[in-house]
Design a protein around this motif. Sequence first.
Motif, PDB file in Angstrom:
ATOM      1  N   GLY A  80      12.513  12.465 -23.527  1.00 19.97           N
ATOM      2  CA  GLY A  80      12.807  11.336 -22.878  1.00 19.97           C
ATOM      3  C   GLY A  80      12.060  11.319 -21.359  1.00 19.97           C
ATOM      4  N   TYR A  81      12.322  10.087 -20.824  1.00 22.38           N
ATOM      5  CA  TYR A  81      11.470  10.076 -19.507  1.00 22.38           C
ATOM      6  C   TYR A  81      12.412  10.746 -18.630  1.00 22.38           C
ATOM      7  CZ  TYR A  81       8.909   7.753 -15.827  1.00 22.38           C
ATOM      8  OH  TYR A  81       8.106   7.463 -14.719  1.00 22.38           O
ATOM      9  N   PRO A  82      11.710  11.657 -17.735  1.00 26.91           N
ATOM     10  CA  PRO A  82      12.450  12.459 -16.675  1.00 26.91           C
ATOM     11  C   PRO A  82      13.305  11.740 -15.521  1.00 26.91           C
ATOM     12  CG  PRO A  82      10.053  12.316 -16.243  1.00 26.91           C
ATOM     13  CD  PRO A  82      10.396  11.666 -17.409  1.00 26.91           C
ATOM     14  N   LEU A  83      14.281  10.906 -16.114  1.00 29.11           N
ATOM     15  CA  LEU A  83      15.241  10.352 -14.923  1.00 29.11           C
ATOM     16  C   LEU A  83      16.141  11.337 -14.460  1.00 29.11           C
ATOM     17  CD1 LEU A  83      15.978   7.428 -13.984  1.00 29.11           C
ATOM     18  CD2 LEU A  83      17.523   7.391 -15.775  1.00 29.11           C
ATOM     19  N   PRO A  84      16.419  11.380 -13.167  1.00 28.02           N
ATOM     20  CA  PRO A  84      17.550  12.275 -12.831  1.00 28.02           C
ATOM     21  C   PRO A  84      18.765  12.238 -13.526  1.00 28.02           C
ATOM     22  CG  PRO A  84      16.235  11.414 -11.007  1.00 28.02           C
ATOM     23  CD  PRO A  84      15.693  10.468 -12.306  1.00 28.02           C
ATOM     24  N   ASP A  85      19.531  13.387 -13.509  1.00 31.67           N
ATOM     25  CA  ASP A  85      21.037  13.217 -14.082  1.00 31.67           C
ATOM     26  C   ASP A  85      21.780  12.388 -13.145  1.00 31.67           C
ATOM     27  OD1 ASP A  85      20.133  14.242 -16.423  1.00 31.67           O
ATOM     28  OD2 ASP A  85      20.699  16.548 -15.641  1.00 31.67           O
ATOM     29  N   PHE A  86      22.840  12.051 -13.696  1.00 33.63           N
ATOM     30  CA  PHE A  86      23.819  11.216 -12.887  1.00 33.63           C
ATOM     31  C   PHE A  86      24.672  12.359 -11.695  1.00 33.63           C
ATOM     32  CE2 PHE A  86      28.090   9.319 -11.851  1.00 33.63           C
ATOM     33  CZ  PHE A  86      27.729   8.207 -11.098  1.00 33.63           C
ATOM     34  N   ALA A  87      24.705  12.277 -10.578  1.00 30.83           N
ATOM     35  CA  ALA A  87      25.369  13.103  -9.793  1.00 30.83           C
ATOM     36  C   ALA A  87      26.769  13.000  -9.398  1.00 30.83           C
ATOM     37  CB  ALA A  87      24.543  13.525  -8.344  1.00 30.83           C
ATOM     38  N   GLY A  88      27.277  11.636  -9.639  1.00 30.32           N
ATOM     39  CA  GLY A  88      28.712  11.302  -9.324  1.00 30.32           C
ATOM     40  C   GLY A  88      29.763  11.695 -10.372  1.00 30.32           C
ATOM     41  N   ASN A  89      30.791  11.209 -10.241  1.00 35.56           N
ATOM     42  CA  ASN A  89      32.085  11.738 -10.959  1.00 35.56           C
ATOM     43  C   ASN A  89      32.572  10.566 -12.059  1.00 35.56           C
ATOM     44  OD1 ASN A  89      32.462  14.404  -9.856  1.00 35.56           O
ATOM     45  ND2 ASN A  89      33.308  13.241  -7.991  1.00 35.56           N
ATOM     46  N   SER A  90      31.879   9.239 -11.824  1.00 36.83           N
ATOM     47  CA  SER A  90      32.347   8.187 -12.675  1.00 36.83           C
ATOM     48  C   SER A  90      32.098   8.398 -14.050  1.00 36.83           C
ATOM     49  CB  SER A  90      31.815   6.973 -12.098  1.00 36.83           C
ATOM     50  OG  SER A  90      32.023   5.893 -13.153  1.00 36.83           O
ATOM     51  N   GLU A  91      33.097   8.278 -14.813  1.00 43.20           N
ATOM     52  CA  GLU A  91      32.715   8.442 -16.348  1.00 43.20           C
ATOM     53  C   GLU A  91      31.631   7.441 -16.867  1.00 43.20           C
ATOM     54  OE1 GLU A  91      33.123  10.853 -18.799  1.00 43.20           O
ATOM     55  OE2 GLU A  91      33.872  12.018 -16.685  1.00 43.20           O
ATOM     56  N   LEU A  92      31.767   6.111 -16.410  1.00 44.24           N
ATOM     57  CA  LEU A  92      30.888   5.092 -16.836  1.00 44.24           C
ATOM     58  C   LEU A  92      29.603   5.443 -16.061  1.00 44.24           C
ATOM     59  CD1 LEU A  92      33.241   1.871 -16.027  1.00 44.24           C
ATOM     60  CD2 LEU A  92      32.291   2.673 -18.386  1.00 44.24           C
ATOM     61  N   GLY A  93      29.531   5.762 -14.995  1.00 47.44           N
ATOM     62  CA  GLY A  93      28.181   6.069 -14.440  1.00 47.44           C
ATOM     63  C   GLY A  93      27.568   7.145 -15.433  1.00 47.44           C
ATOM     64  N   LYS A  94      28.188   8.163 -15.752  1.00 45.18           N
ATOM     65  CA  LYS A  94      27.744   9.111 -16.523  1.00 45.18           C
ATOM     66  C   LYS A  94      27.168   8.541 -17.825  1.00 45.18           C
ATOM     67  CE  LYS A  94      30.418  13.028 -14.726  1.00 45.18           C
ATOM     68  NZ  LYS A  94      31.583  13.932 -15.231  1.00 45.18           N
ATOM     69  N   MET A  95      28.016   7.986 -18.503  1.00 45.20           N
ATOM     70  CA  MET A  95      27.413   6.854 -19.689  1.00 45.20           C
ATOM     71  C   MET A  95      26.460   6.185 -19.709  1.00 45.20           C
ATOM     72  SD  MET A  95      31.284   5.884 -20.985  1.00 45.20           S
ATOM     73  CE  MET A  95      31.043   5.226 -22.384  1.00 45.20           C
ATOM     74  N   ALA A  96      26.312   5.472 -18.368  1.00 42.17           N
ATOM     75  CA  ALA A  96      25.088   4.518 -17.960  1.00 42.17           C
ATOM     76  C   ALA A  96      23.879   5.226 -17.833  1.00 42.17           C
ATOM     77  CB  ALA A  96      25.549   3.734 -16.841  1.00 42.17           C
ATOM     78  N   VAL A  97      24.018   6.475 -17.121  1.00 39.22           N
ATOM     79  CA  VAL A  97      22.775   6.997 -16.985  1.00 39.22           C
ATOM     80  C   VAL A  97      22.086   7.740 -18.246  1.00 39.22           C
ATOM     81  CG1 VAL A  97      21.527   9.268 -15.778  1.00 39.22           C
ATOM     82  CG2 VAL A  97      22.939   7.551 -14.455  1.00 39.22           C
ATOM     83  N   GLU A  98      23.216   8.346 -19.028  1.00 35.86           N
ATOM     84  CA  GLU A  98      22.732   8.760 -20.359  1.00 35.86           C
ATOM     85  C   GLU A  98      22.237   7.910 -21.197  1.00 35.86           C
ATOM     86  OE1 GLU A  98      25.465  10.650 -23.946  1.00 35.86           O
ATOM     87  OE2 GLU A  98      25.594  11.705 -22.054  1.00 35.86           O
ATOM     88  N   THR A  99      22.724   6.641 -21.140  1.00 37.53           N
ATOM     89  CA  THR A  99      22.125   5.617 -21.757  1.00 37.53           C
ATOM     90  C   THR A  99      20.598   5.217 -21.468  1.00 37.53           C
ATOM     91  OG1 THR A  99      24.095   4.406 -21.993  1.00 37.53           O
ATOM     92  CG2 THR A  99      22.445   3.069 -22.459  1.00 37.53           C
ATOM     93  N   LEU A 100      20.243   5.038 -19.995  1.00 35.78           N
ATOM     94  CA  LEU A 100      19.087   5.083 -19.577  1.00 35.78           C
ATOM     95  C   LEU A 100      18.090   6.142 -19.921  1.00 35.78           C
ATOM     96  CD1 LEU A 100      19.916   3.999 -16.008  1.00 35.78           C
ATOM     97  CD2 LEU A 100      18.976   2.351 -17.514  1.00 35.78           C
ATOM     98  N   GLN A 101      18.573   7.252 -20.032  1.00 36.87           N
ATOM     99  CA  GLN A 101      17.803   8.611 -20.336  1.00 36.87           C
ATOM    100  C   GLN A 101      17.210   8.536 -21.667  1.00 36.87           C
ATOM    101  OE1 GLN A 101      20.443  11.611 -19.111  1.00 36.87           O
ATOM    102  NE2 GLN A 101      19.340  12.033 -17.161  1.00 36.87           N
TER     103      GLN A 101
END
Length: 610
Positions: free
Chosen positions: A285-306
């Motif tokens: 996948g594109y080398p987009l940085p991992d999500f650094a926050g604690n929000s579960e929705l934020g983690k899901m959003a960044v995983e989706t983008l990756q």
Amino acid sequence: MSVTWMKLSKEPTEAYIGVFRCCFEGAGKLDFRFGADEMAQLYLDGQRLTEGPERGAPQLWYWKRVTVDIPAGTHVLTARVLCLGDKSTAYGQITIRHGFCVEDFSGMLKTWEAREEDCLTFTMGYPDWGAFPRVEVHPGYCDQIPVGGGEGWLPVEYFQDDRRMMDGELPEMRYEEVTPIHKGNGVYYFEHYTNSWARIDMKGQGVVRVRFCETVYHTDDFSDWKTFLTTDKGKRDGKYLVGNEDVFHVDGTLHWDNYWWRAGHYVQVTTEGDVEAKIRYFKTGYPLPDFAGNSELGKMAVETLQCCMYYTYMDCPFWEQMQYIGDTRLTVLCTYLLTQDHKLPEKALRMFSLSQTPDGAIMARYPTKEDQFIPSFMTIWLLMLHDYWKVHGRTKLLEELLPAAGKLLDYFDANSKDGLVDAPGWNFVDWCTGWDFGAPLKGDGPDSMNNWLLVMALRGLDEIGLRPGLKEKADCLAAKIKGRYYVPERKLYAIDLAHKEFSEHSQVLSILAGESPAEVEGLRHEELTECSIYFSFYYAAACRMAGWEDLVQRRMGRWNSLLGQGLTTLPEEFGTTRSDCHAWGAYILMYLDALETPLGKEGFHWVKKQ
């Protein structure tokens, strides 16, 4: 400028993989760039080197530069080139003429040979109809051919090709080994949604079948593919894996590298006879940085983008793998949010401009082997130009693309009736209950939503300074919409000229176009056709502009329901959904109050509380 390409001296007439080989002696720095149609996997002395080049279009193809240090001695460089053709290749892949080309800056790569990687047949994937096909590896297959072994190599034939070629714009994609959890009975589970290359080693006598699946289902009755649109997946705790497999006939030992990555949470490996298989997986996948926050929705959003960013943006990694404008605008905004690397947004803007037809229309998705036109997506491409301008100003790229924007405005003028735009094509706006496959009106005639989008685009292009008179044109169109669609007693805009159809969409677009929220107070009080996940971006943006924070939070509350559904990415729709990983849902990042971003500094007022 014409470039010299190579092809097999005996080209098959059906889908095939061609392998090009250069045996050479040398030491030091091997430095070259290559192009391939459709794409290639490169091996040096039997070891994976890279894949590519990045996906292009007939108007612009790409080189990929490779530099590697090699010890003194004899070496073998091979290129395994995918040559599936229009009939069999993925919908997001374009082919012009199959072949391979090299520009060698080190002077080592002189003599090339080629042959077909034979004993392979390809079958359309099911249910992921838009992705690359499945493969069956038949008896007699030689697994040494991809790395330059075996017999039957012949000198290549050369041809001249006039396609425009440009050095690649993107960084190297990820290639990181990951190990799924063995759930038993040959089923393996990735804890995170994963796009992975597979390297398979088999031995014995028999048949190995490998099936990649996005998720599990509660039924295996999918005789009609449309069932995937209506099946409730619950908490992703079903027991059925659905779809056809890659098939390998093994007699002794067999190694296979997948020719493209596959997506999802599950892999199922079944065997017949006395045979075993071991698979290594490499996340890409594109080398987009991992999500650094604690929000579960934020983690899901960044995983989706990756999972939805590769050589292009993709609406989804499992199903179509295509770059659609509606999805791409939202994922580009997220990219601006998370990283200073804006190469993929810039490439997306350019690719869409290259899809422009002589009459000025922009395709809904590009690159693609099959044309499609969606009027709302055309105006959203204009909004993407405005978004880019807010971040970067009038760059060289923007100057390159503005003529296409002007030509698109002329197209809308040519497809207007009584001053209202009514362009042809699939009139998709959003996936809404009761609409005709995403289209709000079943009959002919212009709708208010596409016209409000055009008002937004005109005002944005006026800010950029595309041409004189755009503000006046936007004001005139807004007045025309108000006169034809507004229902004052309900304080709502109708979708249609007959004032029979109403939805949230027209109201929120009027606010985003600069009209007074007081005019659409009915949005607060009436039950209207609701925006889906996709268009709820515009809903929340408008409500935030209007100061209706209660409506923003109520809509954002629907996202919390996704946390208990067994998902690690964001789906295509709330509730019953076809796709479990869909790019357009990632914009929830913009509404996580704890997320500190540079976006507000760049003028994106809709993502900050007023």
